[in-house]
Scaffold this motif. Structure first.
Motif, PDB file in Angstrom:
ATOM      1  N   LEU A 164      26.800 115.556  20.393  1.00 52.24           N
ATOM      2  CA  LEU A 164      25.023 116.299  20.099  1.00 52.24           C
ATOM      3  C   LEU A 164      24.434 116.721  21.688  1.00 52.24           C
ATOM      4  CD1 LEU A 164      24.206 112.733  18.378  1.00 52.24           C
ATOM      5  CD2 LEU A 164      24.431 114.809  17.654  1.00 52.24           C
TER       6      LEU A 164
ATOM      7  N   ARG B 281      15.461 114.849  19.472  1.00 50.72           N
ATOM      8  CA  ARG B 281      14.200 113.541  18.753  1.00 50.72           C
ATOM      9  C   ARG B 281      14.789 112.790  20.546  1.00 50.72           C
ATOM     10  NH1 ARG B 281      15.046 110.522  13.683  1.00 50.72           N
ATOM     11  NH2 ARG B 281      14.563 112.323  13.592  1.00 50.72           N
TER      12      ARG B 281
ATOM     13  N   VAL C 289      22.087 115.889  10.966  1.00 49.70           N
ATOM     14  CA  VAL C 289      22.557 115.156  12.306  1.00 49.70           C
ATOM     15  C   VAL C 289      23.577 113.917  12.200  1.00 49.70           C
ATOM     16  CG1 VAL C 289      22.430 114.198  14.834  1.00 49.70           C
ATOM     17  CG2 VAL C 289      20.360 115.843  13.617  1.00 49.70           C
ATOM     18  N   THR C 290      23.760 113.693  10.548  1.00 44.90           N
ATOM     19  CA  THR C 290      24.389 112.430  10.936  1.00 44.90           C
ATOM     20  C   THR C 290      25.934 112.849   9.964  1.00 44.90           C
ATOM     21  OG1 THR C 290      23.294 111.841   8.698  1.00 44.90           O
ATOM     22  CG2 THR C 290      23.057 110.326  10.738  1.00 44.90           C
TER      23      THR C 290
ATOM     24  N   PHE D 294      21.572 106.024  15.243  1.00 43.48           N
ATOM     25  CA  PHE D 294      21.935 106.918  14.829  1.00 43.48           C
ATOM     26  C   PHE D 294      21.424 107.005  13.597  1.00 43.48           C
ATOM     27  CE2 PHE D 294      25.467 109.000  12.837  1.00 43.48           C
ATOM     28  CZ  PHE D 294      25.188 110.433  13.554  1.00 43.48           C
TER      29      PHE D 294
ATOM     30  N   ALA E  31      19.358 115.647  20.562  1.00 48.62           N
ATOM     31  CA  ALA E  31      19.382 116.011  19.534  1.00 48.62           C
ATOM     32  C   ALA E  31      18.217 116.539  19.210  1.00 48.62           C
ATOM     33  CB  ALA E  31      20.543 115.428  18.297  1.00 48.62           C
TER      34      ALA E  31
ATOM     35  N   SER F 192      18.519 107.006  11.458  1.00 48.28           N
ATOM     36  CA  SER F 192      17.146 107.663  12.271  1.00 48.28           C
ATOM     37  C   SER F 192      17.005 109.035  11.888  1.00 48.28           C
ATOM     38  CB  SER F 192      16.095 106.777  13.306  1.00 48.28           C
ATOM     39  OG  SER F 192      17.000 107.878  14.578  1.00 48.28           O
ATOM     40  N   TYR F 193      18.373 109.731  12.598  1.00 45.00           N
ATOM     41  CA  TYR F 193      18.277 111.093  12.307  1.00 45.00           C
ATOM     42  C   TYR F 193      18.632 111.869  11.198  1.00 45.00           C
ATOM     43  CZ  TYR F 193      19.216 111.289  17.292  1.00 45.00           C
ATOM     44  OH  TYR F 193      19.411 111.563  18.971  1.00 45.00           O
TER      45      TYR F 193
END
Length: 192
Positions: A84, A29, A57-58, A50, A27, A52-53
């Motif tokens: 993703l 990153r 995205v989350t 997860f 995604a 940290s997105y």
């Protein structure tokens, strides 16, 4: 995409016994510490990674009641599932596939786990002895090397010939040449 994937023969002292742990772009990153497990049916993204997105995205997380069982018989409830984009390789030998991750809230030193489904999507072949994975791309076969540094890798040494001795760069040891079975025996420690 149909090029043969070949692993060349390597000397016994270069064979790895460590797991294949790689980096990939998930995604958009760069995520490191991704464990590749040819025995796992699930593709896992751990919750600590997860989170940290960004929200964009989350917000894609779809909650589920699925439980993931380990080979030890333990089970863990999944937080949810999310699809993703995963990009492997470096330009020009690169590919992107959509992976359906199960998000787990578990303690792990890894950020993600690529199981059989992801490896199948990429047509990837994992070689633990070579410490790498290889997969086809439109421009040829890509190679992703393992980044794992564990107990056995910390002890591994890059050898440099110095007359009758061989110096181990990472362990700072001096090895005496011993042609019996091609092994090197420690001679003395380097002092710094």
């Amino acid at each position: 995409m149909y090029a043969p994937i070949i692993f060349h023969t390597i000397p016994n002292w270069h064979l790895s016994e460590e797991p294949v742990v790689i980096s990939a772009v998930i995604a958009n990153r760069n995520i490191n510490r991704i464990y590749t497990d040819t025995g796992s049916e699930a593709d896992i993204l751990y919750l600590h990674c997860f989170k940290s997105y960004p929200f964009s995205v989350t917000d894609r997380l779809r909650y589920t009641t699925v439980k993931i069982a380990s080979n030890m018989g333990e089970s863990m409830k999944a937080v949810g599932r999310v699809k993703l984009d995963v990009t492997l390789g470096t330009h020009p030998l690169v590919r992107t596939e959509i992976v359906d991750f199960t998000v787990l809230d578990g303690r792990s030193r890894f950020n993600a786990l690529f199981g059989r489904q992801t490896l199948h999507k990429f047509g990837a072949i994992t070689s633990t002895p070579h410490a790498e994975i290889r997969f086809p791309t439109p421009n040829g076969v890509a190679v992703v090397h393992s980044e794992y540094v564990g107990p056995a890798r910390e002890k591994s040494v890059v050898y440099e010939a110095q007359g009758n001795f061989i110096r181990g760069e990472s362990s700072k040891q001096l090895f005496s040449r011993n042609d019996v079975n091609g092994y090197f025996k420690p001679y003395k420690m380097w002092e710094y």
